[in-house]
Design an enzyme around this catalytic site. Structure first.
Site, PDB file in Angstrom:
ATOM      1  N   ALA A  33       0.842  -1.205   0.000  1.00  0.00           N
ATOM      2  CA  ALA A  33       0.000   0.000   0.000  1.00  0.00           C
ATOM      3  C   ALA A  33       0.871   1.247   0.000  1.00  0.00           C
ATOM      4  O   ALA A  33       2.082   1.169  -0.249  1.00  0.00           O
ATOM      5  CB  ALA A  33      -0.923  -0.013   1.213  1.00  0.00           C
ATOM      6  N   ASN A  34       0.288   2.405   0.237  1.00  0.00           N
ATOM      7  CA  ASN A  34       1.042   3.665   0.313  1.00  0.00           C
ATOM      8  C   ASN A  34       0.333   4.623   1.251  1.00  0.00           C
ATOM      9  O   ASN A  34      -0.708   4.298   1.809  1.00  0.00           O
ATOM     10  CB  ASN A  34       1.234   4.253  -1.093  1.00  0.00           C
ATOM     11  CG  ASN A  34      -0.087   4.561  -1.750  1.00  0.00           C
ATOM     12  OD1 ASN A  34      -0.820   5.416  -1.296  1.00  0.00           O
ATOM     13  ND2 ASN A  34      -0.402   3.823  -2.812  1.00  0.00           N
ATOM     14  N   ARG A  35       0.889   5.828   1.418  1.00  0.00           N
ATOM     15  CA  ARG A  35       0.413   6.757   2.442  1.00  0.00           C
ATOM     16  C   ARG A  35      -0.817   7.574   2.060  1.00  0.00           C
ATOM     17  O   ARG A  35      -1.240   8.432   2.813  1.00  0.00           O
ATOM     18  CB  ARG A  35       1.528   7.747   2.800  1.00  0.00           C
ATOM     19  CG  ARG A  35       2.693   7.115   3.498  1.00  0.00           C
ATOM     20  CD  ARG A  35       3.671   8.187   3.975  1.00  0.00           C
ATOM     21  NE  ARG A  35       4.914   7.595   4.405  1.00  0.00           N
ATOM     22  CZ  ARG A  35       5.078   6.980   5.575  1.00  0.00           C
ATOM     23  NH1 ARG A  35       4.072   6.913   6.433  1.00  0.00           N
ATOM     24  NH2 ARG A  35       6.231   6.450   5.888  1.00  0.00           N
TER      25      ARG A  35
END
Ligand code: CTP
Ligand code: CA
Length: 222
Positions: A33-35
């Protein structure tokens, strides 16, 4: 006055917006995933609806409430996001705010990957479909296609390359080396074939409403 639009310049228009991260499963308990928090994409969907558009928001996993007056389709992976976007077409406006995971693992393990001996597992990655580029070059392309460019260096140069490569009419470029990703404020530069327009540091809600108004003006000239 900025936040109290009485007019509905997007009445009768359809819009599709992507927002949030995607989650790419590695095994039943892990994902890539990412921020991205989804704040900018969700705010934009809400702003487009306030200006009268009929909006479908295709959202990755976020901890946000569904914006009012918007049809929300929740997805997890990039491939599901692409399918949901294509399902929402045709539209007059496509805005691709999601921080789509660039890669997924080649295989989604059926069982939890266990520690084995001394060697950590090697994850083989494959590239995800580019949703913006796919729609930007599609026969049923919206009249107005807008992408975002998250960069930590060479912002404008990379934004111009993305504009052309992805078949977009506009790229909203932002420098994500600071606290923009996950934060509440955003400083953007609008990159089009007419040049660059730099906006001041604003809340993501203000950026959203200004962008929605900007899109309405652009649509008038198409
Ligand atoms: N995008 C997309 N699908 C992808 C990757 C990106 O729709 N698989 C869209 C994003 O929503 C954004 C634009 O493309 O509107 C640019 O995303 P960005 O991550 O900045 O660019 P990439 O093309 O993925 O290039 P890189 O991450 O290597 O800079
Ligand atoms: Ca990317």
């Amino acid at each position: 006055a900025l936040l109290e639009p009485e007019d509905k310049p997007l009445a009768g228009r359809r819009a599709v917006v992507t927002s949030g991260p995607t989650h790419e499963p590695v095994d039943p308990v892990r994902y890539i995933a990412n921020r991205s928090s989804g704040q900018q994409g969700h705010a934009l969907a809400a702003a487009l609806a306030r200006l009268g558009a009929q909006v479908t928001l295709v959202s990755g996993p976020v901890a946000l409430a569904d914006p009012r007056g918007v049809d929300v389709v929740r997805v997890e992976t990039a491939r599901d996001m692409l399918a949901a976007v294509q399902n929402a077409l045709p539209a007059d406006i496509g805005v691709f705010v999601a921080a789509v995971a660039d890669w997924r693992t080649a295989e989604n393990a059926a069982h939890k990957i266990k520690k084995q001996g001394d060697e950590p597992p090697v994850l083989q990655l494959v590239e995800n479909p580019d949703i913006l580029a796919t729609v930007g070059h599609a026969a049923n392309r919206p009249a107005l296609v807008v992408g975002f460019a998250a960069e930590t260096r060479n912002l404008l140069e990379n934004a111009r390359i993305k504009l052309d490569k992805k078949g977009a009419d506009l790229i909203v470029a932002n420098d994500v080396s600071g606290t923009i990703m996950g934060g509440t404020r955003n400083q953007v530069q609008l990159v089009s074939r007419n040049g660059v327009e730099a906006w001041p540091d604003l809340s993501k809600d203000e950026v959203a409403l200004r962008l929605a108004r900007h899109f309405a003006k652009m649509l008038e000239t198409i």
